[in-house]
Design a protein around this motif. Structure first.
Motif, PDB file in Angstrom:
ATOM      1  N   VAL A 198       0.843  -1.212   0.000  1.00 38.50           N
ATOM      2  CA  VAL A 198       0.000   0.000   0.000  1.00 38.50           C
ATOM      3  C   VAL A 198       0.873   1.255   0.000  1.00 38.50           C
ATOM      4  CG1 VAL A 198      -2.027  -1.086   1.018  1.00 38.50           C
ATOM      5  CG2 VAL A 198      -0.268  -0.146   2.523  1.00 38.50           C
ATOM      6  N   GLU A 199       2.062   1.144  -0.583  1.00 39.94           N
ATOM      7  CA  GLU A 199       2.990   2.271  -0.638  1.00 39.94           C
ATOM      8  C   GLU A 199       3.196   2.768  -2.066  1.00 39.94           C
ATOM      9  OE1 GLU A 199       5.818   1.571   3.284  1.00 39.94           O
ATOM     10  OE2 GLU A 199       6.589   0.994   1.314  1.00 39.94           O
ATOM     11  N   SER A 200       3.487   4.061  -2.193  1.00 39.83           N
ATOM     12  CA  SER A 200       3.879   4.643  -3.473  1.00 39.83           C
ATOM     13  C   SER A 200       5.400   4.691  -3.595  1.00 39.83           C
ATOM     14  CB  SER A 200       3.300   6.051  -3.612  1.00 39.83           C
ATOM     15  OG  SER A 200       3.680   6.858  -2.510  1.00 39.83           O
ATOM     16  N   ALA A 201       6.093   4.610  -2.458  1.00 37.12           N
ATOM     17  CA  ALA A 201       7.555   4.560  -2.378  1.00 37.12           C
ATOM     18  C   ALA A 201       7.885   3.985  -1.003  1.00 37.12           C
ATOM     19  CB  ALA A 201       8.163   5.955  -2.538  1.00 37.12           C
ATOM     20  N   PRO A 202       9.102   3.465  -0.798  1.00 41.63           N
ATOM     21  CA  PRO A 202       9.436   2.884   0.503  1.00 41.63           C
ATOM     22  C   PRO A 202       9.166   3.847   1.657  1.00 41.63           C
ATOM     23  CG  PRO A 202      11.117   2.311  -1.087  1.00 41.63           C
ATOM     24  CD  PRO A 202      10.205   3.296  -1.763  1.00 41.63           C
ATOM     25  N   GLY A 203       8.280   3.432   2.552  1.00 39.70           N
ATOM     26  CA  GLY A 203       7.965   4.248   3.713  1.00 39.70           C
ATOM     27  C   GLY A 203       6.887   5.279   3.483  1.00 39.70           C
ATOM     28  N   GLU A 204       6.367   5.388   2.247  1.00 36.12           N
ATOM     29  CA  GLU A 204       5.340   6.387   1.929  1.00 36.12           C
ATOM     30  C   GLU A 204       4.030   5.682   1.577  1.00 36.12           C
ATOM     31  OE1 GLU A 204       6.582   9.233  -0.981  1.00 36.12           O
ATOM     32  OE2 GLU A 204       8.573   9.485  -0.061  1.00 36.12           O
ATOM     33  N   LYS A 205       3.104   5.680   2.525  1.00 38.39           N
ATOM     34  CA  LYS A 205       1.827   5.010   2.314  1.00 38.39           C
ATOM     35  C   LYS A 205       0.931   5.835   1.390  1.00 38.39           C
ATOM     36  CE  LYS A 205       2.425   1.364   4.963  1.00 38.39           C
ATOM     37  NZ  LYS A 205       3.887   1.364   4.994  1.00 38.39           N
ATOM     38  N   ASP A 206       0.164   5.133   0.573  1.00 34.95           N
ATOM     39  CA  ASP A 206      -0.759   5.747  -0.375  1.00 34.95           C
ATOM     40  C   ASP A 206      -2.179   5.563   0.167  1.00 34.95           C
ATOM     41  OD1 ASP A 206      -2.715   5.687  -2.619  1.00 34.95           O
ATOM     42  OD2 ASP A 206      -0.951   6.134  -3.828  1.00 34.95           O
ATOM     43  N   PRO A 207      -2.863   6.639   0.536  1.00 37.24           N
ATOM     44  CA  PRO A 207      -4.209   6.508   1.102  1.00 37.24           C
ATOM     45  C   PRO A 207      -5.169   5.731   0.207  1.00 37.24           C
ATOM     46  CG  PRO A 207      -3.383   8.718   1.493  1.00 37.24           C
ATOM     47  CD  PRO A 207      -2.403   8.060   0.569  1.00 37.24           C
ATOM     48  N   GLY A 208      -5.069   5.939  -1.103  1.00 31.62           N
ATOM     49  CA  GLY A 208      -5.939   5.216  -2.020  1.00 31.62           C
ATOM     50  C   GLY A 208      -5.695   3.720  -1.991  1.00 31.62           C
ATOM     51  N   ARG A 209      -4.445   3.338  -1.896  1.00 29.36           N
ATOM     52  CA  ARG A 209      -4.117   1.906  -1.851  1.00 29.36           C
ATOM     53  C   ARG A 209      -4.541   1.289  -0.521  1.00 29.36           C
ATOM     54  NH1 ARG A 209       1.856   1.535  -4.859  1.00 29.36           N
ATOM     55  NH2 ARG A 209       1.244   2.762  -6.680  1.00 29.36           N
ATOM     56  N   ILE A 210      -4.436   2.052   0.553  1.00 27.00           N
ATOM     57  CA  ILE A 210      -4.912   1.561   1.850  1.00 27.00           C
ATOM     58  C   ILE A 210      -6.411   1.276   1.779  1.00 27.00           C
ATOM     59  CG2 ILE A 210      -5.338   2.205   4.255  1.00 27.00           C
ATOM     60  CD1 ILE A 210      -2.657   3.742   4.162  1.00 27.00           C
ATOM     61  N   ALA A 211      -7.165   2.219   1.223  1.00 27.12           N
ATOM     62  CA  ALA A 211      -8.607   2.040   1.084  1.00 27.12           C
ATOM     63  C   ALA A 211      -8.927   0.842   0.192  1.00 27.12           C
ATOM     64  CB  ALA A 211      -9.242   3.304   0.516  1.00 27.12           C
ATOM     65  N   ALA A 212      -8.183   0.705  -0.909  1.00 28.03           N
ATOM     66  CA  ALA A 212      -8.427  -0.395  -1.842  1.00 28.03           C
ATOM     67  C   ALA A 212      -8.105  -1.738  -1.203  1.00 28.03           C
ATOM     68  CB  ALA A 212      -7.592  -0.195  -3.106  1.00 28.03           C
ATOM     69  N   PHE A 213      -7.045  -1.771  -0.409  1.00 23.45           N
ATOM     70  CA  PHE A 213      -6.664  -3.021   0.247  1.00 23.45           C
ATOM     71  C   PHE A 213      -7.767  -3.471   1.207  1.00 23.45           C
ATOM     72  CE2 PHE A 213      -4.663  -5.515   3.601  1.00 23.45           C
ATOM     73  CZ  PHE A 213      -3.872  -6.403   2.890  1.00 23.45           C
ATOM     74  N   CYS A 214      -8.225  -2.562   2.044  1.00 20.64           N
ATOM     75  CA  CYS A 214      -9.245  -2.919   3.024  1.00 20.64           C
ATOM     76  C   CYS A 214     -10.544  -3.321   2.340  1.00 20.64           C
ATOM     77  CB  CYS A 214      -9.466  -1.753   3.989  1.00 20.64           C
ATOM     78  SG  CYS A 214      -8.033  -1.414   5.038  1.00 20.64           S
ATOM     79  N   ALA A 215     -10.893  -2.629   1.253  1.00 18.39           N
ATOM     80  CA  ALA A 215     -12.094  -3.005   0.495  1.00 18.39           C
ATOM     81  C   ALA A 215     -11.950  -4.389  -0.108  1.00 18.39           C
ATOM     82  CB  ALA A 215     -12.369  -1.959  -0.584  1.00 18.39           C
ATOM     83  N   ALA A 216     -10.769  -4.712  -0.618  1.00 17.74           N
ATOM     84  CA  ALA A 216     -10.538  -6.021  -1.242  1.00 17.74           C
ATOM     85  C   ALA A 216     -10.635  -7.139  -0.214  1.00 17.74           C
ATOM     86  CB  ALA A 216      -9.173  -6.030  -1.929  1.00 17.74           C
ATOM     87  N   VAL A 217     -10.168  -6.884   1.008  1.00 19.88           N
ATOM     88  CA  VAL A 217     -10.276  -7.907   2.056  1.00 19.88           C
ATOM     89  C   VAL A 217     -11.738  -8.214   2.336  1.00 19.88           C
ATOM     90  CG1 VAL A 217      -9.867  -8.378   4.505  1.00 19.88           C
ATOM     91  CG2 VAL A 217      -8.075  -7.283   3.139  1.00 19.88           C
ATOM     92  N   ARG A 218     -12.545  -7.200   2.378  1.00 21.98           N
ATOM     93  CA  ARG A 218     -13.953  -7.405   2.729  1.00 21.98           C
ATOM     94  C   ARG A 218     -14.782  -7.930   1.555  1.00 21.98           C
ATOM     95  NH1 ARG A 218     -12.706  -2.299   5.440  1.00 21.98           N
ATOM     96  NH2 ARG A 218     -12.293  -2.849   7.623  1.00 21.98           N
ATOM     97  N   ALA A 219     -14.246  -7.780   0.341  1.00 24.37           N
ATOM     98  CA  ALA A 219     -14.986  -8.221  -0.856  1.00 24.37           C
ATOM     99  C   ALA A 219     -14.551  -9.604  -1.341  1.00 24.37           C
ATOM    100  CB  ALA A 219     -14.787  -7.212  -1.990  1.00 24.37           C
ATOM    101  N   ARG A 220     -13.600 -10.211  -0.655  1.00 23.55           N
ATOM    102  CA  ARG A 220     -12.952 -11.422  -1.124  1.00 23.55           C
ATOM    103  C   ARG A 220     -13.926 -12.421  -1.713  1.00 23.55           C
ATOM    104  NH1 ARG A 220     -14.727 -11.936   3.577  1.00 23.55           N
ATOM    105  NH2 ARG A 220     -14.918 -13.888   4.733  1.00 23.55           N
TER     106      ARG A 220
END
Length: 213
Positions: free
Chosen positions: A191-213
């Motif tokens: 969920v990062e755009s670069a090492p140590g830099e989290k991407d809010p959009g990817r965080i949201a997408a990850f959590c949505a994907a877990v719940r939509a499995r």
């Protein structure tokens, strides 16, 4: 069946923390390991922990830590659990749990079925096992975006609570959950755009994907 618990590890900014909370992740991870690009200074951890309050569980990641570093990280991060991500033995894991009075998560590096079997060694010493990909010798012990063969966990029925880490991202976490039945998933690089830099959009997408499995 309820969806797996979610941990977003390696947060370094308020923006990333806000995104993690907004996406309804269960845990955020604070890294206390200087070689990592996600390492937090005590004052940064303290500010993030204060901002988070009781809205999310706070897990501190340590690698073969001495007690002084553990004490400082636990205090600064107002931690709810300690994640040991190095070569800590069952005896050391049990010692940390007894000394600091917090649940201990023990990461196990996986590259073969024998590594999965090592979880049993921590049955009386830790509270949760986190299966992560083994990284190359000399590399960081985690946060490398590597994954292992998920079929090694097919049908796994260990005696302890456990989670899956290693190379998980919005595009593959659903497949990983279906393959392993993981009750908890943990991501950092995914969920990062670069090492140590989290991407809010990817965080949201990850959590949505877990719940939509």
């Amino acid at each position: 069946m309820s969806p797996p618990k979610i941990k977003i590890c390696g947060l370094t900014s308020r923006e990333a923390l806000d995104a993690t909370i907004a996406a309804r992740a269960d845990y955020c991870g604070f890294v206390f390991y200087p070689p990592s690009p996600r390492n937090l200074a005590p004052e940064t951890a303290r500010a993030l922990a204060a901002h988070a309050g009781a809205r999310i569980g706070k897990v501190g990641l340590f690698v073969d830590p001495e007690d002084a570093l553990l004490a400082a990280g636990i205090e600064a991060g107002s931690l709810d659990a300690v994640q040991l991500h190095g070569g800590e033995t069952p005896a050391r894991a049990a010692e940390v749990r007894a000394r600091f009075g917090l649940p201990v998560w023990k990461a196990i590096a996986v590259s073969s079925a024998a590594d999965i079997g090592r979880a049993e060694e921590y049955r009386e010493a830790a509270d949760l096992i986190l299966f992560d990909a083994r990284t190359p010798k000399g590399a960081l012990p985690g946060g490398m975006g590597l994954k292992f063969d998920w079929s090694l966990l097919a049908g796994y029925a260990g005696a302890m609570p456990w989670g899956l880490a290693g190379g998980l991202a919005p595009g593959n976490v659903g497949e990983a959950i279906r393959a392993t039945g993981a009750p908890l998933v943990d991501t950092s690089t995914g969920v990062e755009s670069a090492p140590g830099e989290k991407d809010p959009g990817r965080i949201a997408a990850f959590c949505a994907a877990v719940r939509a499995r």
